[in-house]
Design an enzyme around this catalytic site. Sequence first.
Site, short mmCIF file in Angstrom:
data_model
loop_
_atom_site.label_atom_id
_atom_site.label_comp_id
_atom_site.label_asym_id
_atom_site.label_seq_id
_atom_site.Cartn_x
_atom_site.Cartn_y
_atom_site.Cartn_z
N ASN A 8 0.87 -1.17 0.00
CA ASN A 8 0.00 0.00 0.00
C ASN A 8 0.91 1.22 0.00
OD1 ASN A 8 -1.86 2.03 0.39
ND2 ASN A 8 -2.86 1.10 2.15
N ARG A 89 -2.50 -2.15 -3.67
CA ARG A 89 -3.76 -1.43 -3.47
C ARG A 89 -3.72 -0.17 -4.32
NH1 ARG A 89 -5.38 2.90 0.52
NH2 ARG A 89 -7.66 2.90 0.50
N HIS A 178 -13.52 1.56 -0.30
CA HIS A 178 -13.46 0.50 0.71
C HIS A 178 -13.97 -0.83 0.14
CE1 HIS A 178 -13.80 3.72 4.11
NE2 HIS A 178 -12.53 3.47 3.82
N ARG A 239 -13.90 14.32 7.57
CA ARG A 239 -14.72 14.57 6.38
C ARG A 239 -16.19 14.72 6.78
NH1 ARG A 239 -12.49 9.32 3.40
NH2 ARG A 239 -10.27 9.75 3.56
N GLU A 331 -15.10 -2.12 15.08
CA GLU A 331 -14.71 -3.34 15.78
C GLU A 331 -14.51 -3.15 17.28
OE1 GLU A 331 -11.26 -5.01 13.86
OE2 GLU A 331 -12.09 -4.63 11.86
N HIS A 332 -14.13 -1.94 17.71
CA HIS A 332 -13.64 -1.75 19.08
C HIS A 332 -14.50 -0.84 19.94
CE1 HIS A 332 -10.14 -3.95 17.85
NE2 HIS A 332 -9.85 -3.08 16.91
N GLU A 382 -7.98 -6.36 4.69
CA GLU A 382 -7.85 -5.96 3.29
C GLU A 382 -6.60 -6.55 2.65
OE1 GLU A 382 -9.39 -1.65 2.63
OE2 GLU A 382 -8.81 -1.77 4.74
#
Length: 397
Positions: A8, A89, A178, A239, A331-332, A382
């Site tokens: 990446n 990527r 994504h 954003r 997730e957290h 990913e």
Amino acid sequence: MSAVLVVNSGSSSLKYQLIDADSGDALASGLVERIGEPSGHIRHRGPDGSSERTLPIPDHTAGFRAMLEAFEADGPDLAEHPLAAVGHRVVHGGKRFFEPTIVTPLVEINIEDLSDLAPLHNPANLQGIRAAKKAFPDVPHVAVFDTAFHQTLDPAAYTYAIDAALAEKHRVRRYGFHGTSHKYVSGRVAAVLERPLGDLRQIVLHLGNGASACAVDGGRSVDTSMGMTPLEGLVMGTRSGDIDPAVLVHLARRAGLGIDDLDDLLNRRSGLLGLAGHGDMRDVRRAAESGDASARLAIDVVVHRLKHYIGAYTAILGGLDALTFTAGVGEHNPWLRAEVCAGLEGLGIRIDPRRNEAERDDARVISTDDSPVTVLVVPTNEELEIARQSLQAVGEG
């Protein structure tokens, strides 16, 4: 073993993992950063240890040299793990790329041509590709595009209601992002539930500093919140997400903001940062718990927007089988998942507080046994998805 080096590339960094795509194991990982600055830095973790070095890294080619030196020092030995492919990527594939693609000179030209749609990302991705081809000239290189998974959107989902000729000329449409994460996670959901992917109507919420929602019907993306750029949709770290376009006209006229000012406002000074003064959800929550009303409002706006998309995508899908939270924030943060799902019982969404609060890092169900919709937390990967797609492209997957 099918070893794939996943890269990446940013404008001043190279993030990499060496992955055994068969087992899913990461054999090594690292980060080369501050490329082009007077003093660069590399961190590498391999089976023989971890190391950090500070040294001049004038360009991406030098970055790959430093990476190869790190493999020699801390393993694994690339001679013992010959690469089947190098997977890259690439953020924007426009409407040209809908699958993992072996990099040829023509593909490089196309990635460069699409840079006006992703000026901060595609040029950097291309720099990494060209440097990697020098480092690994005898290995096939594969571009995996963030936008590719969303190429299955119907015209009704990707078309903006503006002058059609103008939109066509300037490539204005929804592309979505994504995609690699949404593809991986929706596939994992099917595996966790032991149900055919083709039978599932899913909503995947990728919630990190950048955030997007995706409606997945039978393994196909049918709608997604990000648009022509990653700015549209959910509230993110810096954003704005969705906003009335006339706000920009108003600010240009009344506040004297130019094009660059508006771009900076929407991409770097909005979202959580604009509302609460913090771009990290952890900081926003701490501020809200201490009584900061602006931080509490920021969370409420985030939750409201997420509920909006869950409802909309449930309608688009004609019902819902699975709702999944993924990426760092998703997730957290059990408290956020609980707030998002509260009040959605009418859509068949019921979470089990004990399951939701359990501290686990694996894919798991957090809904009640009698919930019509299964709610899950699934860690995204990913890099593994890029590795698998790269093997597919070279005919070994």
